[in-house]
Structures are given as structure tokens and as C-alpha cells.
Design an enzyme around this catalytic site. Sequence first.
Site, mmCIF file in Angstrom:
data_model
loop_
_atom_site.group_PDB
_atom_site.id
_atom_site.type_symbol
_atom_site.label_atom_id
_atom_site.label_comp_id
_atom_site.label_asym_id
_atom_site.label_seq_id
_atom_site.Cartn_x
_atom_site.Cartn_y
_atom_site.Cartn_z
ATOM 1 N N GLU A 1 -6.413 -7.635 -0.501
ATOM 2 C CA GLU A 1 -6.923 -7.688 0.867
ATOM 3 C C GLU A 1 -8.422 -7.423 0.818
ATOM 4 O OE1 GLU A 1 -4.926 -5.118 3.596
ATOM 5 O OE2 GLU A 1 -2.919 -5.827 3.038
ATOM 6 N N GLU B 1 0.830 -1.209 0.000
ATOM 7 C CA GLU B 1 0.000 0.000 0.000
ATOM 8 C C GLU B 1 0.867 1.262 0.000
ATOM 9 O OE1 GLU B 1 -4.261 -1.353 1.875
ATOM 10 O OE2 GLU B 1 -2.828 -0.437 3.237
#
EC number: 3.2.1.23
Length: 586
Positions: free
Chosen positions: A234, A158
Site C-alpha cells: 500500500e 496488517e
Amino acid sequence: MAAFEIGEQDFLLDGEPLQILSGALHYFRVHPDLWADRIRKARLMGLNTIETYVAWNAHAPERGVFDLTGNLDLGRFLDLVAAEGLHAIVRPGPYICAEWDNGGLPAWLMATPGVGVRTAEPQYLEAIAGYYDEILAVVAPRQVTRGGPVLMVQVENEYGAYGDDADYLRALVTMMRERGIEVPLTTCDQANDEMLGRGGLPELHKTATFGSRSPERLETLRRHQPTGPLMCMEYWDGWFDSWGEQHHTTDAAEAAADLDLLLSQGASANLYMFHGGTNLGFTNGANDKGTYLPITTSYDYDAPLAEDGSPTAKYEAFRAVIARHAPVPGEHPAPRASAPVLDVALERRVALADALPLLVEPKPFTHLPTADEIGQWSGFTLYRTDVESDDALLSVDEVRDRAVVLLDGEPVGTLSRTEGLTTTSLPPRAGVLDVVVEDQGRVNYGPRIGEAKGLIGAARTATRPLERWEVGGLRLATLDPDLLTMLHVAEPQDVAPVAGPAFCQGLFTSVPGADHFLRLDGWSKGLVWVNGTLLGRYWAAGPTRTVYVPGPLVRVDNEIVVLELHGARTGTASFVAGPDLGHTER
């Protein structure tokens, strides 16, 4: 040997389309004797892949140290994944977030003068190269191209939420390739345009992270990944808990329905988490978006497989969804059995003040050092000075993160980062002042990653600055043998209330190998060890009301030790039939 590729439309395993149905399972959060059980239950839910982060700071607690044993044996974990017939995705960071201490980055590295954080700074890159030397030597021979389970390896994590240094990402890619990683490399970012635009590289396959509105999120991802398979790296099927807040849950039926939409579009998914596990010891992270909030010991995450490995309603709901898209085994895992129920009298006590000489050798300073300055990367740090009868109060610039203040061993106050408490009154007498500072977990997300712990800045009383200190880190990861001896010979106090801070010890007989759930009603805050293993923190602030004790730690004859920092209305600890993760409404 097999070939795994990213095709124009699909992931391709030996040329055949593969929809990845993955579940996140962090080996470092689960007792290694339980890995095989958790992996098997992933297969029984219909998953074909296990994903794991790699926590750099767990493997490298000190500079020059690298541990691949016990619950850090990544090679064994991946071999068990392969033995169950599943694939693997490895995400070695170096930054992982994961609600893990410092987001996985070693505190010793962050304490290096001039070091960069998640950028192409030479000292930072040099340290990553050393880390990759060790960890990728485990991963490389277990790639699918060499007969192993690993399909993909992720670059950073991320990154678009933090930075936009493409040179940094390319340096990581080069290091991975130079160390034998030949399977596809991916990036992941939250499913919004800004983060997906900043966090990847044109030459790497992009994936997204989200937990709702799957069709809309996949459409956002497609704008940034025009060809190739779509993947939610995710799929947030639950959420983590912070001390002092509620226990987070998500509706199983709603989460399953959204997962169905995701899979119906042909996308691949990694459930974050499939099984959360536990933040053992001092490994939990923290968040600070204006208020510092440490993560609880339990990392149950309201995942399909609960903290103790039991299937939940969400497990069954997800299993039913997966069965509409892929074959699912007919076997169901057994439901949770009731754990042993018993009370334990913690009859023997030793005051923390009396134990300090066994736990720390403080060194003199003419300024107030941080915990990082003395190499104390987690746990507790002792700050000691002398005060006079007219000093009246102790005031510090900043405390990270919470402290118990003692005058000649007597508790006289508390300092707290979360509550903004940086001053406490002192009794009108001279004596030795001990400030026992607890690092409650290093921030794991955002710009405060890498910040120092302990007392920060300066300290003073009502009348003068305090500049002469003795400071040292407490050794609490394991119990000192001499401390145990002190506890064993202490005069029993039955179940009398506990005046903290104090170590309290008790013995109990139970079922070996059985999971236990420890409940400390009436206790305030502290640490708990069972048979010498530091399970983690407990706190009346909640939401978590029980501490999970993995069955492999339990014998016929057992010892429990609790460090209570404040006080308890009774000296009894209870083992109860099942977990209680706390209230779900604010």
C-alpha cells in the site's frame, strides 16, 4: 497458463523478472458498469496490475447469505482485469480495514457469544472457512497458473498492528491452500520493526505499507525480508476523510518524487488508492482513537483517479514517473466533462414519525437491547417508550452513534457519541418517546472492531429508570413502496423550508448515463436516494459538499428522495458541474 514465483531478487513471471506496478481498485465501491472504464485508465497510466480487497460483510450481510451479484460480482471484475491485459492481486482478509464498515468483518459474526476476533478461535475460524468456500471458488480458477490474472493472494491484513497469533495465520494459509490457491501467499504490515515482526510468518513473503520516505521504509522491510523482491503493498498516495474534519490531500509532485525513489530501487508498488470510489449506502467505517470519527460517503482518497473516474494532476504526475521505469501507452484519458447543472424542488414531504409504521415493527423488551441483539447490523434503530410529564430528561449510558429524540413525533433533542451528548431535556408533558439511533459506521481499525451498536447500557429520566421499550430496525436500504406512494400523493410545498425529520421527494429530467454531483446547501444531515439507490449520507459538518451520482443510475426522468434528520432552510437540491470535497485546511 503461466508460472508466477517469488525469486531470490525479483518476482518471476514465466521465469522473467516482473516489477509489479499495481493500483488499488475496490470493485464494491464502484458501479459495475464503470469497472471497465476504471481498469482501462489504470492501464493508460502505466499500471500492469489491479489489486482489490474483498469485503466479507458486503458479500454476507446475514448469516447463511452469500451474494456475488451486481457490484459484488468479483468474478466479472477479475475477468475485466484480464480482458484489459492486466494482472491481479486479491486480498480477501478476512479483515481488510479499508475504512470499511467493521473492517469487512460481518457484524452478525461479531455478535456470536464467545467468538474470537482475528485469532484462532474455533467459531471464528469456522465462519472464515465458510467464507473462503465461497470467495476462493471465484478466485482459484482465475489464478495465473490456470490462465487467469491473479498473481498473488494476501493472508489477513496488517495483522502486526493488532495481534501476534501465528496459529491463526497458519490456519488461514491452510484453508487457502485446501481451497485451491496455489499462487504465492503474502502478508503486509506497516513499515516498522514491531509490526513486521508480529504480523507475518517465516514461510510467507512479507510486504510493507507506507506513504513516504520510501528508501528508509524499504530498508526496514529488508530487515524482515532478507531475500526476494521488495514490495510496498500500500503506497499511500492520499488519505481518507472523516466527517467534521478537513478534506485530506497530498502534494502530487512530492508523492510522485517519492514513488520514483521507490521504483528506482527496483521495488514493486501497489498504489493505495489508484481509484477510491464511494462508500455507498451504510458501508463506511469509522475510527476511534479517543474520539469516534465516522468516514465520509466519498472515498475519493485524493487518488490519481478521482471518485468520478476523472484523471487528476496526480494521475499525470504518476504516469510520468512510471514512464521512466516501464512502457506507458500513448493514449491519455479524457478530462472531466462538466456535469448537468439544474435545481430540483423537493416539494413533497412525509414526516419520519408518519412513515415509521411502514419502516419498522418494534418488539417489546424489558431491558434496553443493542441494535446487534435485534439483528440490525447497520443503518437506523428505533427505541420507543412512554414518558411522564415530570420525567424532565432522557439520559443513556452510551449512544452508538447518534440519535434524534422525538416526543409524539416532535423533535426534542439529539444524542451524539462524537460530541459526548448522552442526555437531553424533555418537555413537561407525557407522551410517546422515540429515539431514532443512527449507526454511523462500525469501527474499522483497532481494538473496538466488533463492538455493538444502538443504545448501550441503561436509560433513565430525572425520576426513574426506563426499562420497558419497543425496539426495531428501520428498513432503509431500499425505499418502501408504500412510503413512495405517501410521498407521491403528499400536498406539494414548493421550496418551503424543511422541518425534519422528514422524507422529501422531487422529480427531475436530465441526461441519461451522465455523472451528476448533488449539492444540498442549507440542508443539515441525512440520507439520499436517486432512482431507488441509497447513495449514502450527507452532512453539513463536511468536509464533503457534494454527493456523487454515478451515470449508470441516471435516466431521462428521475426521482430523488432525501431523509433530512433535522431541517433545511430551503427545499431545493442542486446538481452542479463538478465535485466539491471540501476545505483542505483545518
